[in-house]
Design an enzyme around this catalytic site. Structure first.
Site, PDB file in Angstrom:
ATOM      1  N   GLY A  88      51.357  44.950  38.882  1.00 34.36           N
ATOM      2  CA  GLY A  88      52.215  44.578  37.765  1.00 34.36           C
ATOM      3  C   GLY A  88      53.000  43.345  38.166  1.00 34.36           C
ATOM      4  N   SER A 120      47.053  44.526  43.795  1.00 33.73           N
ATOM      5  CA  SER A 120      47.765  43.392  43.214  1.00 33.73           C
ATOM      6  C   SER A 120      49.191  43.325  43.773  1.00 33.73           C
ATOM      7  CB  SER A 120      47.736  43.489  41.689  1.00 33.73           C
ATOM      8  OG  SER A 120      48.152  42.301  41.085  1.00 33.73           O
ATOM      9  N   ALA A 121      50.224  43.573  42.957  1.00 37.61           N
ATOM     10  CA  ALA A 121      51.600  43.542  43.458  1.00 37.61           C
ATOM     11  C   ALA A 121      51.799  44.529  44.607  1.00 37.61           C
ATOM     12  CB  ALA A 121      52.580  43.845  42.327  1.00 37.61           C
ATOM     13  N   HIS A 157      43.917  38.245  43.272  1.00 31.51           N
ATOM     14  CA  HIS A 157      43.320  37.595  42.090  1.00 31.51           C
ATOM     15  C   HIS A 157      42.991  36.133  42.384  1.00 31.51           C
ATOM     16  CE1 HIS A 157      44.853  40.981  39.599  1.00 31.51           C
ATOM     17  NE2 HIS A 157      45.986  40.819  40.264  1.00 31.51           N
ATOM     18  N   GLU A 192      38.960  38.763  43.126  1.00 26.68           N
ATOM     19  CA  GLU A 192      38.859  40.013  42.385  1.00 26.68           C
ATOM     20  C   GLU A 192      37.579  40.759  42.746  1.00 26.68           C
ATOM     21  OE1 GLU A 192      39.598  39.343  38.225  1.00 26.68           O
ATOM     22  OE2 GLU A 192      41.760  39.314  38.621  1.00 26.68           O
TER      23      GLU A 192
END
Length: 233
Positions: A88, A120-121, A157, A192
Site C-alpha cells: 500500500g 511492496s511496502a 515494482h 514484478e
C-alpha cells in the site's frame, strides 16, 4: 533470519496474491497463525485488508491476526509465530509502525528466527530506510528509518520503461540520484512477479525475470535467478 520479500501482490490479470502464494506456502510450512500489519491501507479499511489477506491465506490453512485489533500491537508482534506486512502506501505504513513501536519489535523477532513475509511496502520497510519506495509521501513519518533486517534497499515494482511522450525521470534515474546521495548503499530493482528469499544465511532471487543492481561507482547491471547474491548481505 527467514525473510520473503515480494515485489508486488498481484500480477496483471490474476487474482490477489495468486502468483506468490505457492512460495508463501513453502516458506510458512508448519505455521498456523500469522500476525498481519495492515497499515499501508489508505483507501480501504484495515478490517477489509485483513479479510482480503485471510481469504487467500485460508488456502494455506493459516489464520491471519491483524495488529489493528490489538490493544498492544507490539506485544502481539512479540508473541507472533510469523509476521506479514502488506503493501500500500509506505509512508502511511511507516508512520503507524513507528508510532506503535513495531519496527523495533519486528527486528528483534526476525533476528530470533521468526518468519517475515512482505510485499511492496511490506518489502520496503524491511530495508534500512523507506527512501527507495515509489510512493507519494501522503503523511509524514517520524523518520525514513525502517526495520533494517537487510542491509540493502529494495525498489519494488521496478520498471525499465520510459513511456512515449514522458519527459520526467525514469525509475533508474531516480535510483541513481539515491545512490549518489547514499554511496555506501546497494539498491535492488525488484521487478514484478519476483521475490527475494533469505533463509539459512543465503539470499535467493525467485521469479522469471532478472533483478537490476545499483551502487555508486558501478554501472547498473542485471542478476539472474540462481546468481550469487552474497555481496548484498
Amino acid at each position: 533470519m527467514k525473510l520473503l520479500l515480494i515485489s508486488n501482490s498481484t500480477n496483471a490479470g490474476e487474482e490477489y496474491l495468486r502468483y506468490p502464494l505457492p512460495e508463501i506456502g513453502r516458506f510458512l510450512q508448519g505455521v498456523h497463525e500469522i500476525v498481519f500489519v495492515p497499515y499501508a491501507a489508505v483507501t480501504f479499511s484495515y478490517a477489509d485488508y485483513e479479510r482480503k489477506v485471510q481469504a487467500r491465506f485460508a488456502e494455506l490453512g493459516i489464520r491471519v491476526r491483524s495488529v489493528h485489533r490489538e490493544k498492544d500491537p507490539a506485544a502481539c508482534i512479540r508473541r507472533a509465530e510469523a509476521i506479514c506486512v502488506g503493501g500500500g502506501n509506505t509512508f502511511a505504513l511507516a508512520r503507524k509502525m513507528q508510532q506503535q513501536g513495531l519496527m523495533q519489535a519486528i527486528l528483534r523477532k526476525v533476528k530470533a528466527g521468526t518468519p517475515y513475509v512482505g510485499w511492496s511496502a511490506g518489502s520496503n520497510v524491511c530495508c534500512p530506510t523507506i527512501c527507495t519506495t515509489n510512493d507519494m509521501p501522503i503523511v509524514q513519518p517520524e523518520s525514513f528509518r525502517a526495520i533494517g533486517a537487510v542491509k540493502f534497499q529494495i525498489n519494488p515494482h521496478y520498471l525499465d520503461a520510459n513511456p512515449e511522450g514522458h519527459a520526467g525521470e525514469t525509475r533508474e534515474q531516480r535510483i541513481l540520484e539515491y545512490i549518489e546521495a547514499n554511496p555506501r548503499r546497494w539498491v535492488v530493482g525488484l521487478r514484478e512477479g519476483c521475490m527475494l528469499r533469505y533463509e539459512n544465511g543465503e539470499l535467493k532471487l525467485i521469479g522469471k525475470r532478472p533483478m537490476r543492481i545499483f551502487k555508486k561507482g558501478i554501472v547498473p547491471y542485471e542478476v539472474q535467478p540462481g546468481d550469487d547474491l552474497s555481496f548484498l548481505l
